[in-house]
Design an enzyme around this catalytic site. Sequence first.
Site, PDB file in Angstrom:
ATOM      1  N   SER A   1      -9.892   0.145   7.120  1.00  0.00           N
ATOM      2  CA  SER A   1      -9.289   0.252   5.798  1.00  0.00           C
ATOM      3  C   SER A   1      -8.695  -1.022   5.223  1.00  0.00           C
ATOM      4  O   SER A   1      -8.276  -1.029   4.070  1.00  0.00           O
ATOM      5  CB  SER A   1      -8.213   1.346   5.801  1.00  0.00           C
ATOM      6  OG  SER A   1      -8.800   2.606   5.955  1.00  0.00           O
TER       7      SER A   1
ATOM      8  N   SER B   1      -9.212   2.416   2.955  1.00  0.00           N
ATOM      9  CA  SER B   1      -8.279   3.067   2.054  1.00  0.00           C
ATOM     10  C   SER B   1      -7.316   2.102   1.350  1.00  0.00           C
ATOM     11  O   SER B   1      -6.541   2.527   0.495  1.00  0.00           O
ATOM     12  CB  SER B   1      -7.460   4.106   2.831  1.00  0.00           C
ATOM     13  OG  SER B   1      -6.706   3.488   3.873  1.00  0.00           O
TER      14      SER B   1
ATOM     15  N   LYS C   1       0.838  -1.208   0.000  1.00  0.00           N
ATOM     16  CA  LYS C   1       0.000   0.000   0.000  1.00  0.00           C
ATOM     17  C   LYS C   1       0.869   1.253   0.000  1.00  0.00           C
ATOM     18  O   LYS C   1       1.881   1.327   0.721  1.00  0.00           O
ATOM     19  CB  LYS C   1      -0.912  -0.037   1.233  1.00  0.00           C
ATOM     20  CG  LYS C   1      -1.919   1.094   1.325  1.00  0.00           C
ATOM     21  CD  LYS C   1      -2.810   0.884   2.548  1.00  0.00           C
ATOM     22  CE  LYS C   1      -3.807   2.022   2.724  1.00  0.00           C
ATOM     23  NZ  LYS C   1      -4.668   1.809   3.914  1.00  0.00           N
TER      24      LYS C   1
END
Length: 446
Positions: free
Chosen positions: A172, A148, A74
């Site tokens: 997330s 996210s 990420k």
Amino acid sequence: MESTAVELAAAVRGGTADPVQLVTEALARIAAHDGNLGAFQVVRAEAALAEAAEIAGRADLADLPLAGVPIAIKDNVPVQGEPMRDGSSATSAEPQPRDHEVVRRLRAAGAVVVGTTRVPELCVFGTTDSTFGISRNPWDLERTPGGSSGGSAAAVAAGLVPVALGNDGMGSIRIPAACCGLVGIKPGFGVVPAGISVNDWYAMSENGPLATTVADAALFLSVLAASPALATPVLPERRLRIAVSLTPPLTGLKPDREHLKAVIKTALRLEAAGHELVRVDPPYPKNPLPAVARWLGGASVDSEGLDRSLLDPAVRRHALLGDQVRSRGLIKDSDRVTIRTALTAFFADIDVLLTPVLAAPPIAAARWGQRPWAATAAASVRYAPYPALWNFAQYPSAAVPAGVHPTVGTPLSVMLSAPDGGEALLIGLAAQIEQLAPWQRLAPGY
């Protein structure tokens, strides 16, 4: 990708698969599909192939738990030599000087980082869109993969890589896992090194895995946590007392019936397998402000030193509200003590809590950051209200696939939550759910 991370690593260790070939195939899948998905921020083609060749030549190859496995990281976690943009043009484009500790552990275990995955700006909202583009759900390109960690989830659900790193500050990992039909685990506090932002959103954020199987998620988590004992799921060896709750944490929300039915069906399967069910709601805080304050304040802290004029309007407003939260002293340690005390009493005779992850199917894939803050924040909260409590309380929690929505066609998911130290229990129960009701590992067409 047809093979799981567990299978790929075993093949490399056994000499029947070559890391360079595995990475080459992953890069080909990214080239073929990511134009539609927008999962990747950076694709490290040349660097990843070179690293795969190094893995193939390691003397300890036979001992590497993730030998040759292509993975994604990420884009709010430092990867040496690559920029870390955190979804924002306000951040630096300079390469990161060193790997984050979790990236170092993954590489030491033999994994090959093929790229970094997109996030919403400063990882604020439950969708994945930014100035760099909109990430889309492989199950339905018109819908978000969640946020996210949406880029990581999209990459795994489309089989571009078998596993990926996400992190979870208000859901997330679990929200994208639920949107994309994956296993996602948010470990409890201190199990995995965090260091995701300046203060990890006041110690709410944790790094964890996104995977298509429980075994892959467990293996990945074991490496992140430097805990080999977590690597192999162990089915529950005793009758568990499982609390089942459908009630949303916020009043006024009406969850989609299919998401509730997924929880009920899962509960009945577990009851048939010998577990005891108890219909009881957890002690959701009547005042959500303490958790929301950390969400707002975390963005305020993360945006310090940035040119806020470059932020999307909704994100800029979020950070400004966070400034007010901080200046008024609304973030208090005592609030966390209060909820943890209540949860300790709740779990005194409960092993695991079973709830939905989402209250509705994934919302549209769009530039939410450019919309008014109230509309964007409300959209995230309305469709995914269940996960945030477990960040505030710092308890482990996991999303597990539970079928497909019969009318919308996107995945359904359930959430398992447990007290401190419950990661192995959650993994074992998730493995039992997988055994009782196997799911489709990849999105249709991939």
